[in-house]
Design an enzyme around this catalytic site. Structure first.
Site, PDB file in Angstrom:
ATOM      1  N   ARG A  23     -12.504  15.232   8.955  1.00  0.00           N
ATOM      2  CA  ARG A  23     -13.297  15.635   7.778  1.00  0.00           C
ATOM      3  C   ARG A  23     -14.744  15.913   8.193  1.00  0.00           C
ATOM      4  NH1 ARG A  23     -11.534  10.533   4.803  1.00  0.00           N
ATOM      5  NH2 ARG A  23      -9.466  11.032   3.984  1.00  0.00           N
ATOM      6  N   ARG A  72      -2.600  -2.070  -3.387  1.00  0.00           N
ATOM      7  CA  ARG A  72      -3.813  -1.288  -3.169  1.00  0.00           C
ATOM      8  C   ARG A  72      -3.775  -0.087  -4.104  1.00  0.00           C
ATOM      9  NH1 ARG A  72      -5.055   3.027   1.398  1.00  0.00           N
ATOM     10  NH2 ARG A  72      -7.226   3.354   0.897  1.00  0.00           N
ATOM     11  N   HIS A  78     -13.103   2.556   0.696  1.00  0.00           N
ATOM     12  CA  HIS A  78     -13.065   1.488   1.707  1.00  0.00           C
ATOM     13  C   HIS A  78     -13.711   0.195   1.186  1.00  0.00           C
ATOM     14  CE1 HIS A  78     -13.103   4.719   5.123  1.00  0.00           C
ATOM     15  NE2 HIS A  78     -11.859   4.332   4.880  1.00  0.00           N
ATOM     16  N   ASN A 119       0.874  -1.180   0.000  1.00  0.00           N
ATOM     17  CA  ASN A 119       0.000   0.000   0.000  1.00  0.00           C
ATOM     18  C   ASN A 119       0.911   1.230   0.000  1.00  0.00           C
ATOM     19  OD1 ASN A 119      -1.780   2.043   0.517  1.00  0.00           O
ATOM     20  ND2 ASN A 119      -2.598   1.173   2.421  1.00  0.00           N
ATOM     21  N   GLU A 178      -8.053  -5.564   5.439  1.00  0.00           N
ATOM     22  CA  GLU A 178      -8.001  -5.168   4.030  1.00  0.00           C
ATOM     23  C   GLU A 178      -6.848  -5.857   3.300  1.00  0.00           C
ATOM     24  OE1 GLU A 178      -9.331  -0.706   3.777  1.00  0.00           O
ATOM     25  OE2 GLU A 178      -8.686  -1.135   5.802  1.00  0.00           O
TER      26      GLU A 178
END
Ligand code: ADP
Length: 401
Positions: free
Chosen positions: A241, A91, A180, A7, A386
């Site tokens: 956020r 990823r 996601h 990743n 993941e």
């Protein structure tokens, strides 16, 4: 079979080497602060031993070299030779509408990823640099791209089209994409497996609550709606956020401050969320501590965070005409009983009952069924993985090739 999962971010490179017979991570690590003056590799290797290599890492090629050296290292290494790595799964954050599943990487795939860089300019270029660095170091090893957005490619147009002039979609590709995806896919499949049911018969709402948070409606195994949008800024309140706001706020702030658009976006992405409301922290450990100490704004931030999730659960139950399972995952979803309790409170009209005693006494890292004895909706805590999804998808691709 050993699969290396990579990743690559703009200044970091995370990896895991997974042995696929037991689906066990043999080694994992992160190269941090690539391109900065002080950089390092933090990793665990043989027998779970942790080690740190402090060394300048000017670019991703050096990071990949460090990673490979760590994997074959005399003391910490877990393989003798990099030839024992049969494939690499990367990823990649965005697939636009070009890929609806993972793909083996060739020049054409790389070209399409380059074309899509404008949709995620902070992430995709870094993902590509990581792929190229690995290809250079392991030219004969097959590599796959596993996209964050791909699981959401089944969302129907009426859920992904924004009510802007249609030209915005056709010409600029502005629509909801969602993120996601690997996590939502993994936990929904694990939920079906745990209940011994066919995912094709289930309506599942998956709440991935981490620094970035999103929630997905998974009907019959497919994502039918998700809270993140064109970018990860839409939807739930997050650590820093803002999630959903009235877009007119942007013009109003800019007029008040004379900020540039990038300063304003920074404000929405990095200074808002629970950090912005509470003034305490984006980290839920600090936030919850402040709540217990009676900090009113921390309490408000927690309430706003949980209320937004509850609204989405209601919306997604409506979208799917019901819900069989609600899953909590990722840092906050797995470790914050206060969040789970507040989100689920008052949802008894759905037939949902939380075992709140167990909710506050969960064993770390374990799938846990938090449903009360009379709950018509299963409430599951499922640790996400993941990296494992990326490794599984990579394995499937090289087996079928
Ligand atoms: P990401 O992968 O998006 O960076 P994570 O899934 O690691 O984020 O989630 C980070 C969030 O999870 C932080 O707000 C952190 O406080 C929270 N978290 C992680 N571990 C715990 C814990 N043991 N107790 C409470 N909160 C936790």
């Amino acid at each position: 079979m050993n699969i290396l999962v990579v990743n690559a971010g703009s200044s970091s490179l995370k990896y895991q080497l997974i042995e696929m017979n037991n689906e066990k991570a043999l080694a994992k690590g992160t190269c941090e602060r690539i391109g900065q003056l002080i950089s390092q590799l933090k990793a665990t290797g043989k027998d779970g031993k942790s080690f740190v290599v402090e060394k300048p890492i000017p670019d991703h090629n050096v990071a990949v070299q460090l990673m490979l050296e760590a994997l074959v290292h005399e003391e910490y290494g877990v393989v003798k030779d990099i030839n024992e790595i049969q494939a690499v799964g990367h990823r990649v954050v965005h697939s636009a509408e070009d890929f609806n599943s993972s793909v083996l990487i060739d020049d054409e795939v790389l070209e399409i990823c380059r074309k899509n860089s404008d949709l995620a300019p902070l992430h995709v270029p870094a993902n590509i640099i990581g792929i190229l660095a690995c290809k250079e170091a392991m030219p004969n090893t097959p590599m796959a791209a596993v996209f964050d957005t791909a699981f959401h490619s089944t969302i129907p147009p009426y859920a992904y089209i924004y009510a802007l002039p249609y030209q915005a979609y056709e010409e600029w590709r502005i629509r909801k994409y969602g993120f996601h995806g690997t996590s939502h896919k993994y936990v929904s499949q694990e939920a079906a497996k745990y209940l011994n049911k066919d995912i094709k018969d289930l309506k599942i709402i998956t709440c991935h609550l981490g620094n970035g948070s999103s929630i997905t409606a998974v009907k019959n195994g497919k994502s039918v709606d998700t809270s993140m949008g064109f970018t990860p800024l839409e939807g739930l309140v997050m650590g820093t956020r803002c999630g959903d706001i009235d877009p007119a706020v942007i013009e109003f702030i800019m007029e008040k401050t004379n900020w540039t658009i990038s300063q304003t976006m920074d404000y929405l992405n990095k200074k808002s969320g629970v950090l912005g409301i509470s003034g305490v922290s984006s980290d839920f450990r600090d936030l919850i501590k402040a709540v217990y100490e009676g900090n009113k704004r921390a309490e408000l931030a927690l309430d706003v965070f949980c209320y937004r999730i509850k609204k989405y659960i209601g919306a997604y139950a409506a979208v799917m005409n019901g819900v069989d399972i609600i899953v909590f995952t990722a840092g906050i979803g797995e470790h914050n009983p206060e969040v789970r309790e507040r989100v689920l409170k008052g949802l008894d009209y759905l037939g949902l009952e939380l075992n709140n005693e167990l909710n506050y006494n969960v064993e770390r890292g374990k799938l846990t069924d938090l449903s009360g004895p009379n709950s018509k909706v299963k409430i599951l805590l499922i640790p996400t993985n993941e990296e494992l999804v990326i490794a599984r998808e990579t394995q499937a691709l090289i087996k079928n090739n």
